[in-house]
Write an enzyme that holds these catalytic residues in place. Structure first.
Site, short mmCIF file in Angstrom:
data_model
loop_
_atom_site.label_atom_id
_atom_site.label_comp_id
_atom_site.label_asym_id
_atom_site.label_seq_id
_atom_site.Cartn_x
_atom_site.Cartn_y
_atom_site.Cartn_z
N HIS A 147 0.50 -1.44 -0.02
CA HIS A 147 -0.14 -0.31 -0.27
C HIS A 147 0.97 1.29 0.19
O HIS A 147 0.28 2.23 0.73
CB HIS A 147 -0.61 0.17 0.86
N HIS A 162 -6.55 -11.87 12.48
CA HIS A 162 -6.47 -10.37 11.33
C HIS A 162 -7.11 -11.12 10.41
O HIS A 162 -6.75 -11.91 9.88
CB HIS A 162 -5.09 -9.63 11.45
N GLU A 197 -7.25 -8.81 7.54
CA GLU A 197 -6.13 -8.01 6.08
C GLU A 197 -5.68 -9.43 5.69
O GLU A 197 -5.37 -10.61 6.47
CB GLU A 197 -5.56 -7.40 6.80
N ASP A 215 -2.71 -10.11 3.79
CA ASP A 215 -2.31 -11.02 4.14
C ASP A 215 -1.80 -11.85 5.24
O ASP A 215 -1.22 -12.83 5.19
CB ASP A 215 -1.49 -10.29 3.91
N ASP A 246 0.11 -9.19 12.92
CA ASP A 246 1.03 -7.72 13.31
C ASP A 246 2.04 -7.19 13.82
O ASP A 246 2.96 -6.72 13.34
CB ASP A 246 0.19 -6.30 12.79
N TYR A 302 7.96 -1.05 10.12
CA TYR A 302 6.45 -0.85 10.12
C TYR A 302 5.93 -0.40 11.03
O TYR A 302 4.62 -0.15 11.05
CB TYR A 302 6.85 -3.12 10.60
#
Ligand code: FEO
Length: 389
Positions: A24, A78, A80, A82, A163, A191
């Site tokens: 992103h 999570h 998301e 990925d 994450d 990150y």
């Protein structure tokens, strides 16, 4: 594909993405790793999956350990993609597996993306017995999505942190102590700065919630995991999430005919002479995500742009838009730039810095046409006037 046993009967079965260079808009020069873990207990459990194109790699690692059809649970920390992108594929490979997700946002997210499946929802404090081991679920909402949670196994003292504490780093090594620690900490900071920075309050709450847990391993969702230096990475998260500052000034610029560049170098020199470490970024060649990494613990920001067609340079506008979204706190700063006739860009930059909640500590610094030694001396003196008592 071979799994890696990270503790007895607990395996890393993730995948490596050596080629990804943008997440992103965050420059991922070292690629990334999508980490999934298989716990071989009476109830066989997969913690997280991988990005969809990497499912076969994960499946190959799992097949080295067990027939995937025998998996009882998939924990989705999570939504998301990925981490959850492999759920449709794994649902076919392990048709009896129930999918554990947070209530209500994990359920909403997974159902919205992948449709109805055999979901079990969990809230803070819920536990799941796997046989010899237990899983405890700790919601970490808005760190960095509403659904986010982490999973803790007390018998093994492992935190599956998704994450949190991770890095975009493609590597065959699985632990931070197998890599250069400075490199790992830098990638962990990058990150945090580019993914988690807007959620500092939530990060602090999450770190506090973990304080009561005995943790001997943090199994991350990206990059390498932590079995040493656990206190160091948690302390770093405490510092980053509370915007602890160092004596540093980030100087960001673009330039057309090198005059704003000359101003940037003089701004940097002036900061150096008052004991503030300058870090320069030329947006013709540097990436905005690297700027954010340095801004995380900086005291000052100075942003320079010439005027192009009555506006600031598009690179500077893009950077300021990105910075506004990531919402760094506690910064002081100012705008600068050279110009030929209108000079509108410098005021635009100052306004954008105010929008980013930067405290303007110096009037905008404008130089018409080419900087001469007197004008540059004035600029240096103005910046050196920021010297703290
Ligand atoms: Fe690594 Fe928020 O996904």
């Amino acid at each position: 594909m071979l799994p890696v046993e990270i503790k007895k009967d607990i395996y890393w079965v993730g995948s490596m993405d050596y080629s990804m260079r943008s997440f992103h808009g965050y420059s991922t020069e070292k690629g990334s790793t999508y980490n999934a873990y298989l716990i071989m207990d009476e109830k066989i459990t997969l913690i997280d999956t991988v990005k969809a194109p990497f499912c076969l790699e994960m499946l190959g690692r799992i097949r080295n350990i067990v027939d995937p059809a025998k998996i009882d649970y998939i924990v989705s920390n999570h939504v998301e993609p990925d981490h959850s992108g492999g759920i449709p594929f794994m649902s076919q490979q392990c048709p009896n597996a129930k999918i554990i997700t947070s209530d209500p946002n994990g359920l909403k997210g997974l159902t919205g993306r992948y449709g109805e499946k055999d979901y079990i929802t969990v809230k803070a404090g819920d536990t799941l017995s796997l046989g010899k081991r237990t899983l405890q679920f700790v919601p970490t909402p808005m760190l960095h999505w509403p659904d986010s949670m982490v999973t803790y196994c007390p018998e093994e003292e492992i935190l599956f942190s998704n994450d949190g504490f991770g890095q975009h780093l493609a590597t065959t090594e699985r632990f931070a102590d197998e890599r250069n620690l400075d490199e790992v900490m830098h990638q962990a900071k990058k990150y945090y700065a580019n993914i988690l920075m807007p959620y500092g309050m939530q990060a602090q709450k999450a770190v506090n919630a973990l304080a009561g847990l005995k943790i001997s391993m943090i199994a991350t969702g990206h990059g390498v995991s932590w079995r040493t230096n656990i206190e160091d990475i948690i302390k770093a998260y405490q510092d980053w999430s509370s915007f602890q500052k160092t004596d540093k000034a980030v100087v960001v610029f673009d330039t057309m005919w090198h005059t704003t560049e000359i101003m940037a170098k003089n701004v940097a020199d002036a900061f150096y002479h008052i004991g503030i470490k300058p870090v320069l970024f030329d947006l013709r060649c540097d990436h905005i995500s690297d700027v954010m990494t340095e801004l995380l613990d900086a005291k000052y920001i100075a942003v320079g742009s010439p005027t192009l067609n009555n506006n600031m340079m598009p690179s500077i506008a893009g950077f300021l838009c990105y910075m506004k979204g990531l919402a760094p706190k506690g910064l002081k700063g100012f705008a600068f730039g050279s110009y030929g006739w209108g000079g509108q860009s410098i005021g635009q930059v100052e306004n954008a810095l105010k929008d980013c909640k930067v405290e303007i500590c110096l009037d905008m610094q404008k130089i018409l046409n080419t900087p001469n030694p007197k004008l540059l001396k004035d600029l240096q003196n103005a910046v050196m006037g920021l010297k703290e008592a």
